[in-house]
Design a protein around this motif. Structure first.
Motif, short mmCIF file in Angstrom:
data_model
loop_
_atom_site.label_atom_id
_atom_site.label_comp_id
_atom_site.label_asym_id
_atom_site.label_seq_id
_atom_site.Cartn_x
_atom_site.Cartn_y
_atom_site.Cartn_z
N MET A 186 -46.24 -112.92 -101.02
CA MET A 186 -45.30 -114.03 -100.96
C MET A 186 -43.89 -113.51 -100.76
SD MET A 186 -46.97 -116.77 -101.12
CE MET A 186 -45.48 -117.76 -101.10
N TYR A 187 -43.08 -114.29 -100.04
CA TYR A 187 -41.68 -113.92 -99.85
C TYR A 187 -40.83 -114.73 -100.82
CZ TYR A 187 -37.13 -113.22 -97.70
OH TYR A 187 -35.82 -112.88 -97.48
N ALA A 188 -39.92 -114.05 -101.51
CA ALA A 188 -39.05 -114.74 -102.48
C ALA A 188 -37.69 -114.98 -101.83
CB ALA A 188 -38.90 -113.87 -103.73
N TYR A 189 -37.29 -116.23 -101.75
CA TYR A 189 -35.98 -116.56 -101.18
C TYR A 189 -34.87 -116.04 -102.07
CZ TYR A 189 -37.60 -119.74 -97.50
OH TYR A 189 -38.15 -120.27 -96.37
N ASP A 190 -33.78 -115.62 -101.44
CA ASP A 190 -32.61 -115.22 -102.21
C ASP A 190 -31.64 -116.41 -102.31
OD1 ASP A 190 -31.32 -115.38 -99.80
OD2 ASP A 190 -31.12 -113.23 -99.52
N ILE A 241 -43.23 -109.36 -92.30
CA ILE A 241 -41.90 -108.78 -92.52
C ILE A 241 -41.01 -109.12 -91.31
CG2 ILE A 241 -40.64 -106.63 -92.99
CD1 ILE A 241 -42.96 -107.28 -95.01
N TRP A 242 -41.60 -108.91 -90.14
CA TRP A 242 -40.85 -109.14 -88.90
C TRP A 242 -40.73 -110.63 -88.61
CZ3 TRP A 242 -38.52 -104.83 -87.40
CH2 TRP A 242 -39.05 -103.62 -87.87
N VAL A 258 -32.11 -102.77 -93.85
CA VAL A 258 -32.29 -104.21 -93.67
C VAL A 258 -33.77 -104.57 -93.70
CG1 VAL A 258 -32.03 -106.13 -92.04
CG2 VAL A 258 -30.17 -104.48 -92.34
N VAL A 259 -34.57 -103.78 -92.98
CA VAL A 259 -36.01 -104.06 -92.94
C VAL A 259 -36.61 -103.88 -94.33
CG1 VAL A 259 -38.21 -103.42 -91.90
CG2 VAL A 259 -36.12 -103.35 -90.52
N GLU A 260 -36.19 -102.85 -95.01
CA GLU A 260 -36.74 -102.59 -96.35
C GLU A 260 -36.33 -103.68 -97.33
OE1 GLU A 260 -39.12 -100.61 -97.30
OE2 GLU A 260 -39.16 -100.16 -95.15
N ASP A 261 -35.14 -104.24 -97.13
CA ASP A 261 -34.70 -105.33 -98.01
C ASP A 261 -35.63 -106.54 -97.85
OD1 ASP A 261 -32.86 -106.67 -99.82
OD2 ASP A 261 -32.34 -107.89 -98.07
N ILE A 262 -35.97 -106.85 -96.60
CA ILE A 262 -36.91 -107.95 -96.36
C ILE A 262 -38.27 -107.59 -96.95
CG2 ILE A 262 -38.15 -109.27 -94.60
CD1 ILE A 262 -35.30 -110.05 -94.53
N ARG A 263 -38.70 -106.38 -96.67
CA ARG A 263 -40.02 -105.96 -97.15
C ARG A 263 -40.09 -106.05 -98.69
NH1 ARG A 263 -43.16 -102.86 -93.83
NH2 ARG A 263 -41.33 -101.95 -92.83
N SER A 264 -39.00 -105.69 -99.33
CA SER A 264 -39.00 -105.68 -100.80
C SER A 264 -39.09 -107.08 -101.39
CB SER A 264 -37.73 -104.99 -101.31
OG SER A 264 -36.61 -105.83 -101.10
N ARG A 265 -38.78 -108.09 -100.60
CA ARG A 265 -38.84 -109.46 -101.11
C ARG A 265 -40.23 -110.08 -100.94
NH1 ARG A 265 -34.07 -110.80 -102.82
NH2 ARG A 265 -34.65 -112.96 -103.12
N PHE A 266 -41.13 -109.34 -100.31
CA PHE A 266 -42.53 -109.77 -100.28
C PHE A 266 -43.24 -109.13 -101.47
CE2 PHE A 266 -41.63 -110.89 -95.94
CZ PHE A 266 -42.51 -111.93 -95.67
#
Lengths: 551, 105
Positions: free
Chosen positions: A1-5, A144-145, A285-293
């Motif tokens: 799941m992706y967590a919104y900021d 992620i993408w 940037v990519v890792e930041d998105i990945r970390s929110r999954f």
């Protein structure tokens, strides 16, 4: 799941407030319909035959149990107790009241769901493989993408007034479950000869009045360059796309008219000017998105637990397991598809009670996660194989364990003339009749994998062009007729089907499909030759002869 | 059953009415002879010439607050004057979907 900021939540909440004010001004007469129409469309609100229709995005087909319960709440509180899952990982509510829409949007926003850009001439919901993150053969999680593109394109001023709507789809598996070749931009994650991960970029796919299979514009774009390359494509489209003729406005027409080589050169020229701009994606940037999954913490479980061995003696369970259960990347787990195609039911519909029950089962058996596929079914992506028998019994109780996934009655269909203001003919009753004709599981199993797609008009929301058997509703002198194509497919070998002959009236469609299937059974080289392979080997002529010999 | 969205020229060949959706909730409505709207087709104003149709549509479209998407559609006048929808699209709009809803109303 992706967590919104916080930024995501702010954007969604501000959008609700903005739309609430727009609706208020519309209802007071301060805004005319002409002024309001584009605003409502940008929030997923259409006007259909009986009422407004509200389309809600489910980005890359991923839902939490909390979100699914909220969709059930919207269905129950603001609609008529059900929703319709579409071919683009959206859900539609068919009976919504304009005056109540802001409240519905607000309730959805509380759980991070929105309807932004589910309509209008902008970038639409970014779709992906419904098995993303759990498919054994994928390069990496394409979501992620997908999420990066979602964030980048949402409310992007340059992409908010395109010549026409624009759709992305992404896959990271060799077998394409996201139909990327029938999207404006299709992205396939893969590794190049050097072992680096990047994207094959395809462009100009689409169905509708003029179907085209997407062409590869660049075989390998590194992840760092993905956004700049996409922006280059959209800039070329924005500059040259036709705004004078709605039927020629999609990027597929531009690619076709310019030719892929010329179009690619235009994109390349644009891209070279901006390649190393602020759009370059650094690893951070990519890792930041990945970390929110977030991903489940899986247990170490056996592949063949006792519960499964015991249940294998039950032929009903086995019939379901063979069609509905797919391998998972983690030993001891499985991906389970929930059929929203009951015999005699409208394809893709789920009641609020079913949604609530599925949310509960997701909590109990799938780490609280649900997926939505473009085939209009749902999936539980993380089910322990030991739990399959218990899960099956519970799914069966709520009517989503029909053992027909990928079989002839697993039909994709648009809402058609029963709901849609664009439709020329009905889709759902045709689908319902076909599910009744092929209700016998042994017969359906004997036929094997066979995708039937139905659209009620040339806009092709039911993807009829790429159905193994495609059915298109047309109007002839005020009567419903249906054109039949065969040989289409939407996977990695995507191809547009071939028309087999003159359109047939409403009452004959199911008979024609039965004739085609009977011809296939007689013509196939061996029992495991799929329908689509028989058509490829023999062409349409033998099927045409069979269908029209007595008509 | 050509989509009303593609309705360009106004030329009618038989009895017709003007229909739309109510703005606040989207419900199907019909223009009435007293310049209002009704949810019942039986209340619809019937026109029989293209000039009458154009006039009825013009006054309907002018009510931009009350109705959305007004257009002209054919009707059949049965024995006894009963008004029936003139095509399948209008039949579905008037009578509802031709399938059982997943949740009965």
């Amino acid at each position: 799941m992706y967590a919104y900021d916080e930024l995501d939540r702010t954007i969604i909440n501000e959008r609700v407030s903005e739309f609430r004010d727009q609706v208020k001004r519309r209802l007071s007469g301060e805004l005319t319909e002409d002024e309001f129409k584009m605003l409502r469309l940008q929030n997923g609100v259409y006007l259909q035959l009986h009422a407004y229709m509200f389309r809600v995005a489910i980005p890359y087909g991923t839902l939490s149990s909390k979100q699914l319960r909220r969709l059930a709440h919207v269905a129950r509180r603001y609609d008529r107790g059900y929703g319709h899952f579409t071919t683009r990982q959206n859900i539609q509510f068919n009976w919504i009241k304009l005056a109540e829409l802001p409240d519905a949007l607000s309730d959805l926003a509380d759980v991070g769901i929105h309807a932004m850009q589910t309509s209008g001439n902008n970038t639409r919901n970014v779709t992906s493989d419904q098995w993303a993150g759990v498919a054994p053969d994928e390069i990496e999680d394409p979501r992620i993408w997908s999420e990066l593109i979602r964030q980048y394109t949402t409310l992007h001023p340059e992409f908010s007034f395109l010549p026409r709507k624009f759709k992305f789809a992404i896959t990271a598996s060799a077998h394409d479950r996201a139909a990327i070749k029938v999207h404006d931009i299709g992205l396939r994650l893969h590794k190049n000869a050097e072992g680096e991960t990047g994207f094959e970029v395809l462009v100009g796919g689409g169905l509708g009045r003029t179907p085209f299979i997407a062409k590869t514009i660049k075989p390998f774009v590194p992840g760092r360059d993905l956004l700049s390359y996409i922006e280059a494509i959209l800039r070329v489209y924005n500059q040259y796309g036709r705004r004078d003729n709605i039927y020629k406005a999609r990027i597929k027409i531009l690619v076709h008219e310019l030719g892929i080589e010329k179009f690619a050169q235009e994109v390349e020229d644009e891209w070279l000017q901006m390649r190393d701009s602020a759009l370059t994606l650094d690893d951070e940037v990519v890792e930041d998105i990945r970390s929110r999954f977030s991903y489940p913490v899986y247990e170490k479980l056996p592949h063949m637990p006792e519960e499964l061995k015991k249940a294998a003696h039950d032929p009903y369970f086995e019939a379901w397991r063979k069609n509905s259960v797919a391998p998972h990347k983690v030993t001891g787990y499985a991906i389970v598809t929930l059929s929203l195609k009951p015999v005699g039911g409208p394809p893709g519909d789920a009641t609020a009670d079913q949604m609530d029950a599925i949310a509960d089962l997701a909590d109990k058996y799938s780490f609280g996660e649900i997926r939505v596929g473009h085939e209009q079914n749902l999936a539980l992506p993380h089910v322990a194989r030991r739990d399959l028998p218990a899960l099956w019994r519970e799914l069966d109780k709520i009517g989503v364990a029909t053992p027909n996934v990928n079989l002839v009655s697993d039909i994709i269909a648009c809402p058609g003339l029963d709901y849609c203001s664009l439709a020329n003919a009905r889709s759902i009753p045709i689908a319902q009749e076909l599910t009744r004709r092929f209700a016998n599981h042994d017969t359906a199993n004997l036929i094997g994998r066979l995708h039937v797609n139905i659209s009620g008009c040339i806009n092709a929301c039911g993807h009829h062009h790429v159905g193994h058997i495609g059915i298109l509703g047309v109007e002839k002198n005020g009567e419903e007729f249906y054109q039949i194509t065969i040989g289409g497919r939407a996977d990695e070998n995507a191809v547009v089907g071939t028309l087999i002959g003159p359109a047939v009236p409403y009452g004959e469609v199911a008979d024609v499909v039965e004739d085609i299937v009977e011809a296939y059974l007689a013509l196939r080289a061996r029992p495991d030759e799929l329908f689509i392979d028989t058509v490829k080997r023999l062409g349409v002529e033998p099927f045409r002869e069979r269908v029209y010999a007595t008509r | 059953m050509t989509s009303p969205l593609e309705q360009k020229k106004i030329r009618i060949t038989g009895p017709s009415m003007v229909t739309a959706n109510r703005t606040w909730d989207g419900v199907v409505i019909y223009r009435t002879p007293d310049h209002g709207w009704s949810v019942n087709l039986s209340d619809a104003a019937i026109v029989r010439t293209s000039d009458e149709a154009r006039a009825l549509l013009a006054e309907s479209v002018a009510d931009d607050v009350g109705a959305v998407g007004a257009y002209i559609a054919p009707v059949e006048i049965k024995d006894g004057g009963k008004i029936r929808p003139g095509n399948l699209r209008e039949h579905i709009r008037s009578e509802g979907v031709t399938i059982d809803l997943p949740v009965p109303a």
